[in-house]
Design a protein around this motif. Sequence first.
Motif, PDB file in Angstrom:
ATOM      1  N   LEU A  83       0.830  -1.208   0.000  1.00 20.12           N
ATOM      2  CA  LEU A  83       0.000   0.000   0.000  1.00 20.12           C
ATOM      3  C   LEU A  83       0.866   1.260   0.000  1.00 20.12           C
ATOM      4  CD1 LEU A  83      -2.985  -0.618   2.439  1.00 20.12           C
ATOM      5  CD2 LEU A  83      -3.118   0.331   0.137  1.00 20.12           C
ATOM      6  N   ALA A  84       1.855   1.285   0.881  1.00 21.36           N
ATOM      7  CA  ALA A  84       2.724   2.457   0.970  1.00 21.36           C
ATOM      8  C   ALA A  84       3.461   2.689  -0.341  1.00 21.36           C
ATOM      9  CB  ALA A  84       3.721   2.288   2.119  1.00 21.36           C
ATOM     10  N   GLU A  85       3.959   1.613  -0.942  1.00 24.37           N
ATOM     11  CA  GLU A  85       4.695   1.739  -2.195  1.00 24.37           C
ATOM     12  C   GLU A  85       3.780   2.162  -3.331  1.00 24.37           C
ATOM     13  OE1 GLU A  85       6.527  -2.070  -2.587  1.00 24.37           O
ATOM     14  OE2 GLU A  85       8.211  -1.574  -1.245  1.00 24.37           O
ATOM     15  N   THR A  86       2.597   1.576  -3.401  1.00 21.13           N
ATOM     16  CA  THR A  86       1.659   1.905  -4.477  1.00 21.13           C
ATOM     17  C   THR A  86       1.249   3.375  -4.436  1.00 21.13           C
ATOM     18  OG1 THR A  86       0.773  -0.344  -4.531  1.00 21.13           O
ATOM     19  CG2 THR A  86      -0.622   1.393  -5.439  1.00 21.13           C
ATOM     20  N   LEU A  87       1.048   3.898  -3.229  1.00 22.75           N
ATOM     21  CA  LEU A  87       0.585   5.278  -3.079  1.00 22.75           C
ATOM     22  C   LEU A  87       1.732   6.265  -2.860  1.00 22.75           C
ATOM     23  CD1 LEU A  87      -2.516   4.576  -0.800  1.00 22.75           C
ATOM     24  CD2 LEU A  87      -2.489   5.033  -3.262  1.00 22.75           C
ATOM     25  N   SER A  88       2.972   5.757  -2.908  1.00 25.50           N
ATOM     26  CA  SER A  88       4.171   6.602  -2.740  1.00 25.50           C
ATOM     27  C   SER A  88       4.140   7.391  -1.431  1.00 25.50           C
ATOM     28  CB  SER A  88       4.322   7.561  -3.934  1.00 25.50           C
ATOM     29  OG  SER A  88       4.483   6.840  -5.132  1.00 25.50           O
ATOM     30  N   ILE A  89       3.730   6.700  -0.361  1.00 26.00           N
ATOM     31  CA  ILE A  89       3.736   7.304   0.978  1.00 26.00           C
ATOM     32  C   ILE A  89       4.942   6.760   1.729  1.00 26.00           C
ATOM     33  CG2 ILE A  89       2.476   7.585   3.131  1.00 26.00           C
ATOM     34  CD1 ILE A  89      -0.106   7.088   1.600  1.00 26.00           C
ATOM     35  N   PRO A  90       5.748   7.617   2.357  1.00 24.86           N
ATOM     36  CA  PRO A  90       6.934   7.130   3.072  1.00 24.86           C
ATOM     37  C   PRO A  90       6.563   6.137   4.171  1.00 24.86           C
ATOM     38  CG  PRO A  90       7.063   9.503   2.751  1.00 24.86           C
ATOM     39  CD  PRO A  90       5.681   9.096   2.346  1.00 24.86           C
ATOM     40  N   PRO A  91       7.483   5.211   4.471  1.00 22.72           N
ATOM     41  CA  PRO A  91       7.216   4.185   5.483  1.00 22.72           C
ATOM     42  C   PRO A  91       7.713   4.580   6.865  1.00 22.72           C
ATOM     43  CG  PRO A  91       9.234   3.651   4.373  1.00 22.72           C
ATOM     44  CD  PRO A  91       8.745   4.935   3.755  1.00 22.72           C
ATOM     45  N   PHE A  92       7.246   3.843   7.858  1.00 20.41           N
ATOM     46  CA  PHE A  92       7.843   3.891   9.188  1.00 20.41           C
ATOM     47  C   PHE A  92       7.560   2.562   9.864  1.00 20.41           C
ATOM     48  CE2 PHE A  92       3.550   4.889  10.553  1.00 20.41           C
ATOM     49  CZ  PHE A  92       3.456   4.472  11.873  1.00 20.41           C
ATOM     50  N   THR A  93       8.236   2.329  10.976  1.00 17.94           N
ATOM     51  CA  THR A  93       7.939   1.170  11.807  1.00 17.94           C
ATOM     52  C   THR A  93       8.046   1.578  13.269  1.00 17.94           C
ATOM     53  OG1 THR A  93       8.403  -1.166  12.232  1.00 17.94           O
ATOM     54  CG2 THR A  93      10.302   0.269  11.992  1.00 17.94           C
ATOM     55  N   SER A  94       7.584   0.695  14.127  1.00 18.31           N
ATOM     56  CA  SER A  94       7.648   0.936  15.569  1.00 18.31           C
ATOM     57  C   SER A  94       7.553  -0.396  16.281  1.00 18.31           C
ATOM     58  CB  SER A  94       6.489   1.833  16.012  1.00 18.31           C
ATOM     59  OG  SER A  94       5.270   1.109  16.010  1.00 18.31           O
ATOM     60  N   SER A  95       7.822  -0.382  17.579  1.00 20.95           N
ATOM     61  CA  SER A  95       7.589  -1.586  18.366  1.00 20.95           C
ATOM     62  C   SER A  95       6.112  -1.726  18.712  1.00 20.95           C
ATOM     63  CB  SER A  95       8.401  -1.526  19.669  1.00 20.95           C
ATOM     64  OG  SER A  95       7.917  -0.495  20.519  1.00 20.95           O
ATOM     65  N   TYR A  96       5.367  -0.610  18.661  1.00 18.94           N
ATOM     66  CA  TYR A  96       3.967  -0.553  19.085  1.00 18.94           C
ATOM     67  C   TYR A  96       3.832  -1.218  20.460  1.00 18.94           C
ATOM     68  CZ  TYR A  96      -1.114  -0.318  18.457  1.00 18.94           C
ATOM     69  OH  TYR A  96      -2.452  -0.020  18.586  1.00 18.94           O
ATOM     70  N   ALA A  97       4.805  -0.938  21.316  1.00 15.18           N
ATOM     71  CA  ALA A  97       4.924  -1.648  22.590  1.00 15.18           C
ATOM     72  C   ALA A  97       3.799  -1.301  23.549  1.00 15.18           C
ATOM     73  CB  ALA A  97       6.268  -1.333  23.224  1.00 15.18           C
ATOM     74  N   HIS A  98       3.022  -2.312  23.913  1.00 19.49           N
ATOM     75  CA  HIS A  98       2.087  -2.222  25.021  1.00 19.49           C
ATOM     76  C   HIS A  98       2.703  -2.844  26.274  1.00 19.49           C
ATOM     77  CE1 HIS A  98      -0.567  -1.355  21.709  1.00 19.49           C
ATOM     78  NE2 HIS A  98      -1.604  -1.180  22.501  1.00 19.49           N
ATOM     79  N   LEU A  99       3.824  -3.524  26.077  1.00 26.33           N
ATOM     80  CA  LEU A  99       4.568  -4.169  27.159  1.00 26.33           C
ATOM     81  C   LEU A  99       6.019  -3.681  27.094  1.00 26.33           C
ATOM     82  CD1 LEU A  99       3.222  -7.781  26.518  1.00 26.33           C
ATOM     83  CD2 LEU A  99       2.455  -6.216  28.317  1.00 26.33           C
ATOM     84  N   PRO A 100       6.650  -3.370  28.228  1.00 26.12           N
ATOM     85  CA  PRO A 100       8.009  -2.820  28.212  1.00 26.12           C
ATOM     86  C   PRO A 100       9.020  -3.671  27.440  1.00 26.12           C
ATOM     87  CG  PRO A 100       7.056  -2.535  30.386  1.00 26.12           C
ATOM     88  CD  PRO A 100       6.083  -3.390  29.592  1.00 26.12           C
ATOM     89  N   ARG A 101       8.878  -4.984  27.499  1.00 26.12           N
ATOM     90  CA  ARG A 101       9.869  -5.856  26.852  1.00 26.12           C
ATOM     91  C   ARG A 101       9.894  -5.699  25.332  1.00 26.12           C
ATOM     92  NH1 ARG A 101       8.314 -12.084  27.308  1.00 26.12           N
ATOM     93  NH2 ARG A 101       9.901 -12.161  25.690  1.00 26.12           N
ATOM     94  N   THR A 102       8.856  -5.110  24.751  1.00 25.17           N
ATOM     95  CA  THR A 102       8.762  -4.974  23.295  1.00 25.17           C
ATOM     96  C   THR A 102       9.516  -3.756  22.766  1.00 25.17           C
ATOM     97  OG1 THR A 102       6.560  -5.959  23.475  1.00 25.17           O
ATOM     98  CG2 THR A 102       7.116  -4.968  21.373  1.00 25.17           C
ATOM     99  N   VAL A 103       9.772  -2.783  23.620  1.00 28.97           N
ATOM    100  CA  VAL A 103      10.385  -1.531  23.179  1.00 28.97           C
ATOM    101  C   VAL A 103      11.712  -1.787  22.480  1.00 28.97           C
ATOM    102  CG1 VAL A 103      11.407   0.649  23.977  1.00 28.97           C
ATOM    103  CG2 VAL A 103       9.255  -0.161  24.953  1.00 28.97           C
ATOM    104  N   GLY A 104      11.885  -1.191  21.309  1.00 29.48           N
ATOM    105  CA  GLY A 104      13.139  -1.280  20.580  1.00 29.48           C
ATOM    106  C   GLY A 104      13.261  -2.446  19.639  1.00 29.48           C
ATOM    107  N   ILE A 105      12.239  -3.299  19.560  1.00 25.95           N
ATOM    108  CA  ILE A 105      12.351  -4.458  18.670  1.00 25.95           C
ATOM    109  C   ILE A 105      12.302  -4.047  17.202  1.00 25.95           C
ATOM    110  CG2 ILE A 105       9.884  -5.067  18.491  1.00 25.95           C
ATOM    111  CD1 ILE A 105      10.887  -8.033  18.919  1.00 25.95           C
TER     112      ILE A 105
END
Length: 250
Positions: free
Chosen positions: A145-167
């Motif tokens: 979707l991002a590529e088709t519409l030429s929208i820049p990407p991003f990612t995140s841990s979307y951490a709801h739990l501390p152990r997920t941060v930074g993955i």
Amino acid sequence: MTYRVDCHVKVLDETVVERAKRAGLDAIVYAPHFTRLPEIRERAASYSDEDLLVIPAREVFTGSWRKRRHVLALGLEEPVPDFIPLEAAMAEFERQDAAVLVPHPTFANVSFADSDIRTHADAIDAVEIFNPKHLPPHNRRARRLAETLSIPPFTSSYAHLPRTVGIAHTAFETAIEQEADLVDALREGVARRVVYSNGLGRWTTTATELAHLAYENTWEKIDRLFLSGTEPTHPQHIAYDGRFDDVAVY
């Protein structure tokens, strides 16, 4: 030099900060649900230091429980409530010149659908193309979707739990030393890399975060719908001074 940003976390405490620093992050974006912007800003500032910048943001919960769309806004000067139509939220973000991100697109019934992204493509600054809660088909669909519409990407841990941060993190090819730097980088489409691992740790994270999601959508939802008082981010809360009463869905 790149600046590494976990673009969306839900939790913030000393453990989160410690994990973020161990992961080599320069900044995290803190956007908890059902929390007003002044409180988010105050808490983010209290955990920021010279080694880690904590950037306040709002993941606004638009629409009703049955047809809800989550949208992440950075750089807001004035609070925007939950439980207003997507169109009203997007108009308010534009008025405030905020950076607008689409987290976890096309995932379950809490996300922008393909049609929503196409409709609002000109106002969207980035689409999340990897989310640890997603299975591979969800992430591949988001990337297409991002590529088709030429929208820049991003990612995140979307951490709801501390152990997920930074993955997972987004590495921007510009300095991110204050909130405005990240807002500008997103709005201007600054070059960046989406960085994540697909090893055992990633799949353990997926399992634990999905289990937490099941809790959020059962007992916690019942508590919010039937047992709690008016949410601090409800459009008819006194804090909004009636500005959103005419568009409130509840």
